[in-house]
Scaffold this active site. Structure first.
Site, PDB file in Angstrom:
ATOM      1  N   ARG A 154       4.886  -3.635  -2.313  1.00 54.71           N
ATOM      2  CA  ARG A 154       4.038  -4.793  -2.688  1.00 54.71           C
ATOM      3  C   ARG A 154       3.971  -5.813  -1.551  1.00 54.71           C
ATOM      4  NH1 ARG A 154       3.749  -1.445  -5.529  1.00 54.71           N
ATOM      5  NH2 ARG A 154       4.206  -1.284  -7.723  1.00 54.71           N
ATOM      6  N   SER A 221       2.140  -8.474 -13.594  1.00 58.29           N
ATOM      7  CA  SER A 221       3.592  -8.677 -13.445  1.00 58.29           C
ATOM      8  C   SER A 221       3.832  -9.943 -12.650  1.00 58.29           C
ATOM      9  CB  SER A 221       4.215  -7.497 -12.693  1.00 58.29           C
ATOM     10  OG  SER A 221       4.016  -6.314 -13.409  1.00 58.29           O
ATOM     11  N   GLU A 317       6.061 -12.048  -7.816  1.00 56.31           N
ATOM     12  CA  GLU A 317       5.027 -11.225  -7.191  1.00 56.31           C
ATOM     13  C   GLU A 317       3.738 -12.050  -7.092  1.00 56.31           C
ATOM     14  OE1 GLU A 317       4.718  -7.210  -8.627  1.00 56.31           O
ATOM     15  OE2 GLU A 317       2.562  -7.175  -8.339  1.00 56.31           O
TER      16      GLU A 317
HETATM   17  P1  NAP Z   1       7.487   0.932 -15.363  1.00 51.76           P
HETATM   18  O1  NAP Z   1       6.699   2.170 -15.203  1.00 51.76           O
HETATM   19  O2  NAP Z   1       8.126   0.594 -16.670  1.00 51.76           O
HETATM   20  O3  NAP Z   1       8.573   0.912 -14.225  1.00 51.76           O
HETATM   21  C1  NAP Z   1       9.419  -0.213 -14.049  1.00 51.76           C
HETATM   22  C2  NAP Z   1      10.222  -0.052 -12.757  1.00 51.76           C
HETATM   23  O4  NAP Z   1      10.905   1.190 -12.758  1.00 51.76           O
HETATM   24  C3  NAP Z   1       9.396  -0.057 -11.487  1.00 51.76           C
HETATM   25  O5  NAP Z   1      10.152  -0.662 -10.499  1.00 51.76           O
HETATM   26  C4  NAP Z   1       9.190   1.377 -11.182  1.00 51.76           C
HETATM   27  O6  NAP Z   1       9.026   1.624  -9.790  1.00 51.76           O
HETATM   28  C5  NAP Z   1      10.520   1.956 -11.623  1.00 51.76           C
HETATM   29  N1  NAP Z   1      10.338   3.362 -11.996  1.00 51.76           N
HETATM   30  C6  NAP Z   1       9.906   3.836 -13.193  1.00 51.76           C
HETATM   31  N2  NAP Z   1       9.892   5.192 -13.177  1.00 51.76           N
HETATM   32  C7  NAP Z   1      10.299   5.566 -11.953  1.00 51.76           C
HETATM   33  C8  NAP Z   1      10.490   6.818 -11.304  1.00 51.76           C
HETATM   34  N3  NAP Z   1      10.286   7.962 -11.948  1.00 51.76           N
HETATM   35  N4  NAP Z   1      10.896   6.820 -10.025  1.00 51.76           N
HETATM   36  C9  NAP Z   1      11.119   5.672  -9.378  1.00 51.76           C
HETATM   37  N5  NAP Z   1      10.954   4.453  -9.906  1.00 51.76           N
HETATM   38  C10 NAP Z   1      10.564   4.399 -11.179  1.00 51.76           C
HETATM   39  O7  NAP Z   1       6.664  -0.333 -14.869  1.00 51.76           O
HETATM   40  P2  NAP Z   1       5.409  -1.105 -15.439  1.00 51.76           P
HETATM   41  O8  NAP Z   1       5.703  -2.545 -15.236  1.00 51.76           O
HETATM   42  O9  NAP Z   1       4.971  -0.600 -16.776  1.00 51.76           O
HETATM   43  O10 NAP Z   1       4.296  -0.683 -14.377  1.00 51.76           O
HETATM   44  C11 NAP Z   1       3.747   0.604 -14.343  1.00 51.76           C
HETATM   45  C12 NAP Z   1       3.400   0.949 -12.919  1.00 51.76           C
HETATM   46  O11 NAP Z   1       2.419   0.014 -12.441  1.00 51.76           O
HETATM   47  C13 NAP Z   1       4.597   0.872 -11.993  1.00 51.76           C
HETATM   48  O12 NAP Z   1       4.494   1.892 -11.041  1.00 51.76           O
HETATM   49  C14 NAP Z   1       4.426  -0.484 -11.362  1.00 51.76           C
HETATM   50  O13 NAP Z   1       5.012  -0.576 -10.089  1.00 51.76           O
HETATM   51  C15 NAP Z   1       2.901  -0.581 -11.274  1.00 51.76           C
HETATM   52  N6  NAP Z   1       2.422  -1.948 -11.148  1.00 51.76           N
HETATM   53  C16 NAP Z   1       1.788  -2.295  -9.990  1.00 51.76           C
HETATM   54  C17 NAP Z   1       1.332  -3.579  -9.796  1.00 51.76           C
HETATM   55  C18 NAP Z   1       0.649  -3.924  -8.506  1.00 51.76           C
HETATM   56  O14 NAP Z   1       0.496  -3.092  -7.637  1.00 51.76           O
HETATM   57  N7  NAP Z   1       0.210  -5.125  -8.348  1.00 51.76           N
HETATM   58  C19 NAP Z   1       1.523  -4.535 -10.776  1.00 51.76           C
HETATM   59  C20 NAP Z   1       2.154  -4.155 -11.951  1.00 51.76           C
HETATM   60  C21 NAP Z   1       2.623  -2.853 -12.132  1.00 51.76           C
HETATM   61  P3  NAP Z   1       7.610   1.432  -9.023  1.00 51.76           P
HETATM   62  O15 NAP Z   1       7.267  -0.008  -9.088  1.00 51.76           O
HETATM   63  O16 NAP Z   1       7.939   1.890  -7.652  1.00 51.76           O
HETATM   64  O17 NAP Z   1       6.621   2.282  -9.712  1.00 51.76           O
END
Ligand code: NAP
Length: 329
Positions: A154, A221, A317
């Site tokens: 990010r 987020s 963020e």
């Molecule tokens: P989530 O899927 O519940 O995951 C929460 C955290 O756990 C994140 O840090 C995610 O890493 C990590 N995680 C989950 N499964 C994983 C795996 N198999 N291997 C490694 N790390 C894992 O999160 P959420 O808040 O519902 O978001 C869903 C996805 O959308 C996530 O990938 C999140 O990063 C992304 N997102 C992106 C943005 C953005 O780009 N602005 C904003 C919000 C959410 P990662 O973050 O590396 O995936």
């Protein structure tokens, strides 16, 4: 003074001295004569204007969409002001696959690069080929390759460049033989999915978990997920056996910040008009009457409590903008 309410998805009633709309490169010349603070804005979906801003908000609305095909890749050239999800929908229709995991992330193409958006195992940085823009202070164009963008989680060099590097155009290179990424969390339940299925699934997960900014003010987020040392994680696990963690290499573990907030009872809790969303505590929302100051107070209280309990420093963020520029939590 001009209202910023409609220019950021938190929807606070903040004002700016001036708003400059940039729709083409010719407009950039006007920015050279500005000698007050400048804030460059895309879709306003990752920014909260906490107070009135004593300066000029530069809203980037440059459009452009072109797909060129080479033997091995799709070369996709986009205006920085294009809406990210609209671009993605178009690419899906044209059978240009690879970015489907990044569906429904709000904001513009330029904002997506600044933040290096990532979701469900895919990061935009993996596809960035060339970033073109304009250095407002020096009144010069610039062209960065992916390496010069210094992408991280990010993060990119554009977050550090003191807010005078304005992205005008983004060139992506997407391999034509790209394979789907379906080994992440909820996507694992799909059997041999096609890119369109990944896209549909991500859209449906995000719709179920995240509030629509057109209905409830929010900027996705609010806090980043955290990475701590394996030793720190093991110590915490002794006290909190249910704490999830994803090992990164041998030395570090990624911990979902949402779990920390949920465990501390913040999920669904409000301070004035600002609260933590009951389906995803990482998202802070504006009930409608919330203020920037309430957001600041609430998020600082969360940060402090997380540190007191877990000795983990969480970072915002969402970019917080005060009277003259960025506010740190
Ligand atoms: P989530 O899927 O519940 O995951 C929460 C955290 O756990 C994140 O840090 C995610 O890493 C990590 N995680 C989950 N499964 C994983 C795996 N198999 N291997 C490694 N790390 C894992 O999160 P959420 O808040 O519902 O978001 C869903 C996805 O959308 C996530 O990938 C999140 O990063 C992304 N997102 C992106 C943005 C953005 O780009 N602005 C904003 C919000 C959410 P990662 O973050 O590396 O995936």
């Amino acid at each position: 003074m001009e209202s910023l309410k409609a220019l950021h998805t938190f929807g606070f009633d903040s004002l700016a001295d001036n708003v400059e709309l940039i729709t083409c490169e010719k407009d950039l010349v006007r920015l050279g004569s500005i000698n007050t603070p400048i804030h460059i804005l895309g879709g306003g979906s990752n920014t909260a204007f906490i107070n009135d801003f004593n300066g000029t908000v530069v809203k980037v609305a440059i459009d452009g969409y072109q797909v060129r095909t080479t033997d091995e890749d799709f070369i996709v050239t986009l205006g920085a002001g294009e809406v990210w999800h609209d671009v993605l929908r178009r690419l899906m229709q044209e059978q240009v696959f690879g970015l489907e995991n990044l569906a429904l992330i709000p904001g513009t193409v330029g904002g997506a690069v600044v933040q290096n958006i990532g979701a469900y195992g895919v990061e935009l940085s993996g596809f960035c080929y060339q970033i073109r823009g304009f250095n407002i202070r020096e009144q010069n164009p610039f062209v960065f390759n992916a390496e010069a963008c210094e992408f991280g989680y990010r993060d990119s060099v554009f977050k550090q460049l003191d807010n005078h590097y304005l992205i005008t155009q983004v060139v992506l290179k997407i391999p034509r033989n790209n394979t789907v990424v379906a080994n992440y969390g909820p996507l694992q339940s799909l059997s041999s999915p096609k890119p369109q299925q990944i896209f549909d699934e991500v859209v449906s997960i995000r719709k179920a978990k995240l509030p629509d900014p057109l209905v409830v003010g929010n900027a996705g987020s609010f806090f980043k997920n955290v990475v701590i040392s394996t030793e720190h994680y093991q110590n915490l696990l002794a006290l909190w056996p249910a704490m999830p963690g994803y090992q990164i290499g041998s030395d570090e573990v990624k911990v979902p910040t949402a779990w920390l907030l949920d465990t501390l009872g913040f999920k669904g809790r409000f301070y004035g008009g600002i609260g933590s969303y009951d389906k995803q505590p990482l998202v802070l929302i504006n009930k409608g009457n919330g203020t920037g100051q309430e957001l600041l107070t609430f998020s600082r209280a969360i940060k402090q409590k997380v540190y007191q309990t877990f000795q983990i420093v969480i970072e915002n963020e969402v970019l917080l903008i005060g009277e003259i520029g960025e506010i740190t939590l």
